[in-house]
Design a protein around this motif. Structure first.
Motif, PDB file in Angstrom:
ATOM      1  N   ALA A   1      79.987  41.065  47.273  1.00 23.66           N
ATOM      2  CA  ALA A   1      79.554  40.056  46.306  1.00 23.66           C
ATOM      3  C   ALA A   1      78.469  39.151  46.878  1.00 23.66           C
ATOM      4  O   ALA A   1      77.531  38.773  46.164  1.00 23.66           O
ATOM      5  CB  ALA A   1      80.756  39.227  45.856  1.00 23.66           C
ATOM      6  N   THR A   2      78.564  38.812  48.148  1.00 21.83           N
ATOM      7  CA  THR A   2      77.571  37.936  48.763  1.00 21.83           C
ATOM      8  C   THR A   2      76.186  38.574  48.750  1.00 21.83           C
ATOM      9  O   THR A   2      75.194  37.930  48.389  1.00 21.83           O
ATOM     10  CB  THR A   2      77.981  37.592  50.206  1.00 21.83           C
ATOM     11  OG1 THR A   2      79.258  36.937  50.176  1.00 21.83           O
ATOM     12  CG2 THR A   2      76.972  36.702  50.876  1.00 21.83           C
ATOM     13  N   VAL A   3      76.120  39.829  49.114  1.00 22.27           N
ATOM     14  CA  VAL A   3      74.819  40.511  49.131  1.00 22.27           C
ATOM     15  C   VAL A   3      74.288  40.677  47.706  1.00 22.27           C
ATOM     16  O   VAL A   3      73.089  40.486  47.464  1.00 22.27           O
ATOM     17  CB  VAL A   3      74.917  41.872  49.856  1.00 22.27           C
ATOM     18  CG1 VAL A   3      73.622  42.650  49.748  1.00 22.27           C
ATOM     19  CG2 VAL A   3      75.295  41.658  51.315  1.00 22.27           C
TER      20      VAL A   3
ATOM     21  N   TYR B   1      77.156  40.761  38.799  1.00 24.28           N
ATOM     22  CA  TYR B   1      78.383  41.442  39.200  1.00 24.28           C
ATOM     23  C   TYR B   1      79.579  40.674  38.670  1.00 24.28           C
ATOM     24  O   TYR B   1      79.458  39.525  38.224  1.00 24.28           O
ATOM     25  CB  TYR B   1      78.466  41.566  40.729  1.00 24.28           C
ATOM     26  CG  TYR B   1      78.608  40.235  41.430  1.00 24.28           C
ATOM     27  CD1 TYR B   1      79.861  39.702  41.719  1.00 24.28           C
ATOM     28  CD2 TYR B   1      77.488  39.503  41.791  1.00 24.28           C
ATOM     29  CE1 TYR B   1      79.982  38.477  42.347  1.00 24.28           C
ATOM     30  CE2 TYR B   1      77.601  38.285  42.421  1.00 24.28           C
ATOM     31  CZ  TYR B   1      78.854  37.774  42.693  1.00 24.28           C
ATOM     32  OH  TYR B   1      78.976  36.559  43.313  1.00 24.28           O
ATOM     33  N   SER B   2      80.724  41.326  38.703  1.00 24.26           N
ATOM     34  CA  SER B   2      81.977  40.661  38.382  1.00 24.26           C
ATOM     35  C   SER B   2      82.988  41.008  39.468  1.00 24.26           C
ATOM     36  O   SER B   2      82.923  42.085  40.071  1.00 24.26           O
ATOM     37  CB  SER B   2      82.493  41.079  37.005  1.00 24.26           C
ATOM     38  OG  SER B   2      82.779  42.456  37.003  1.00 24.26           O
ATOM     39  N   VAL B   3      83.895  40.084  39.720  1.00 26.52           N
ATOM     40  CA  VAL B   3      84.946  40.282  40.712  1.00 26.52           C
ATOM     41  C   VAL B   3      86.276  40.219  39.977  1.00 26.52           C
ATOM     42  O   VAL B   3      86.508  39.315  39.176  1.00 26.52           O
ATOM     43  CB  VAL B   3      84.913  39.186  41.804  1.00 26.52           C
ATOM     44  CG1 VAL B   3      86.028  39.392  42.811  1.00 26.52           C
ATOM     45  CG2 VAL B   3      83.571  39.157  42.501  1.00 26.52           C
TER      46      VAL B   3
ATOM     47  N   PRO C   1      79.224  45.811  40.225  1.00 20.96           N
ATOM     48  CA  PRO C   1      77.852  45.396  39.933  1.00 20.96           C
ATOM     49  C   PRO C   1      77.462  45.811  38.515  1.00 20.96           C
ATOM     50  O   PRO C   1      77.924  46.824  38.003  1.00 20.96           O
ATOM     51  CB  PRO C   1      77.018  46.127  40.975  1.00 20.96           C
ATOM     52  CG  PRO C   1      77.857  47.234  41.459  1.00 20.96           C
ATOM     53  CD  PRO C   1      79.282  46.857  41.229  1.00 20.96           C
ATOM     54  N   ARG C   2      76.627  44.983  37.898  1.00 22.13           N
ATOM     55  CA  ARG C   2      76.113  45.283  36.562  1.00 22.13           C
ATOM     56  C   ARG C   2      74.584  45.258  36.624  1.00 22.13           C
ATOM     57  O   ARG C   2      73.956  44.316  36.143  1.00 22.13           O
ATOM     58  CB  ARG C   2      76.641  44.266  35.561  1.00 22.13           C
ATOM     59  CG  ARG C   2      78.141  44.334  35.361  1.00 22.13           C
ATOM     60  CD  ARG C   2      78.601  43.431  34.231  1.00 22.13           C
ATOM     61  NE  ARG C   2      78.119  42.070  34.334  1.00 22.13           N
ATOM     62  CZ  ARG C   2      78.835  41.030  34.737  1.00 22.13           C
ATOM     63  NH1 ARG C   2      80.087  41.195  35.084  1.00 22.13           N
ATOM     64  NH2 ARG C   2      78.311  39.828  34.789  1.00 22.13           N
ATOM     65  N   PRO C   3      73.995  46.306  37.207  1.00 24.09           N
ATOM     66  CA  PRO C   3      72.533  46.307  37.329  1.00 24.09           C
ATOM     67  C   PRO C   3      71.858  46.509  35.980  1.00 24.09           C
ATOM     68  O   PRO C   3      72.417  47.132  35.080  1.00 24.09           O
ATOM     69  CB  PRO C   3      72.261  47.481  38.266  1.00 24.09           C
ATOM     70  CG  PRO C   3      73.423  48.388  38.071  1.00 24.09           C
ATOM     71  CD  PRO C   3      74.602  47.499  37.765  1.00 24.09           C
TER      72      PRO C   3
ATOM     73  N   ALA D   1      77.582  46.363  53.294  1.00 25.58           N
ATOM     74  CA  ALA D   1      77.734  45.029  53.879  1.00 25.58           C
ATOM     75  C   ALA D   1      79.060  44.799  54.598  1.00 25.58           C
ATOM     76  O   ALA D   1      79.089  44.082  55.604  1.00 25.58           O
ATOM     77  CB  ALA D   1      77.525  43.964  52.805  1.00 25.58           C
ATOM     78  N   PRO D   2      80.187  45.370  54.155  1.00 23.73           N
ATOM     79  CA  PRO D   2      81.433  45.115  54.872  1.00 23.73           C
ATOM     80  C   PRO D   2      81.419  45.554  56.337  1.00 23.73           C
ATOM     81  O   PRO D   2      82.205  45.052  57.134  1.00 23.73           O
ATOM     82  CB  PRO D   2      82.471  45.915  54.079  1.00 23.73           C
ATOM     83  CG  PRO D   2      81.921  45.950  52.707  1.00 23.73           C
ATOM     84  CD  PRO D   2      80.433  46.075  52.887  1.00 23.73           C
ATOM     85  N   ALA D   3      80.522  46.447  56.695  1.00 24.03           N
ATOM     86  CA  ALA D   3      80.451  46.864  58.100  1.00 24.03           C
ATOM     87  C   ALA D   3      80.110  45.685  59.013  1.00 24.03           C
ATOM     88  O   ALA D   3      80.468  45.689  60.196  1.00 24.03           O
ATOM     89  CB  ALA D   3      79.417  47.985  58.268  1.00 24.03           C
ATOM     90  N   LEU D   4      79.462  44.673  58.461  1.00 27.71           N
ATOM     91  CA  LEU D   4      79.133  43.485  59.259  1.00 27.71           C
ATOM     92  C   LEU D   4      80.375  42.681  59.652  1.00 27.71           C
ATOM     93  O   LEU D   4      80.310  41.860  60.566  1.00 27.71           O
ATOM     94  CB  LEU D   4      78.158  42.591  58.496  1.00 27.71           C
ATOM     95  CG  LEU D   4      76.776  43.194  58.239  1.00 27.71           C
ATOM     96  CD1 LEU D   4      75.948  42.260  57.372  1.00 27.71           C
ATOM     97  CD2 LEU D   4      76.076  43.484  59.554  1.00 27.71           C
TER      98      LEU D   4
END
Length: 149
Positions: A29-31, A39-41, A65-67, A82-85
């Protein structure tokens, strides 16, 4: 007999996984937010019957995500991976000597956190096929009614 260190390490592992699962989705979500992608969570999506099946068979959180189709594919790819970070703090603690076999509670928490830092198969699918998702979003739907009707 199981000592108190093992019991506390097990609790630390469970807590690290619980917090890590939510942090995994927040990383997505941050990225997406930084890239200005809508996006929605949802938390505990698709709730099944019972607490055991809720905790074991369904995701605890999900980012959707809703592109619009105008976003760059790299934004979706970066958000997917991103979660790999999340692994960086654990590697830093390990390099500093805080994560050792002499500290089983810290090691258990580190293992749980690292498990959540792994991108899921769906994450890899988005990373490899983001361009297809964006192409599908750009194309008008074949089932959409014509304005001429």
């Amino acid at each position: 007999m199981i000592g108190p260190n093992v019991a506390v390490a097990g609790c630390a592992l469970a807590l690290a996984v619980a917090v890590g699962l939510v942090a995994h989705e927040w990383a997505h979500a941050t990225v997406l937010r930084l890239a200005r992608v809508e996006y929605s969570v949802s938390y505990f999506p698709g709730r099944p019957d019972g607490i055991v099946s809720l905790l074991t068979t369904r995701p605890w959180a999900a980012v959707h995500p809703r592109p619009t189709g105008r976003e760059p594919a790299w934004a979706l790819r970066l958000a997917a991976l991103a979660p790999a970070l999340l692994a960086l703090p654990v590697f830093g603690l390990a390099a500093a000597g805080y994560v050792t076999t002499e500290t089983p509670v810290v090691a258990a928490a580190a293992i749980g956190w690292l498990a959540c830092a792994l991108p899921s198969p769906q994450d890899f699918s988005v990373a490899f096929h983001a361009h297809r998702l964006l192409e599908r979003t750009r194309e008008p739907s074949a089932s959409a009614p014509s304005r001429a009707d």
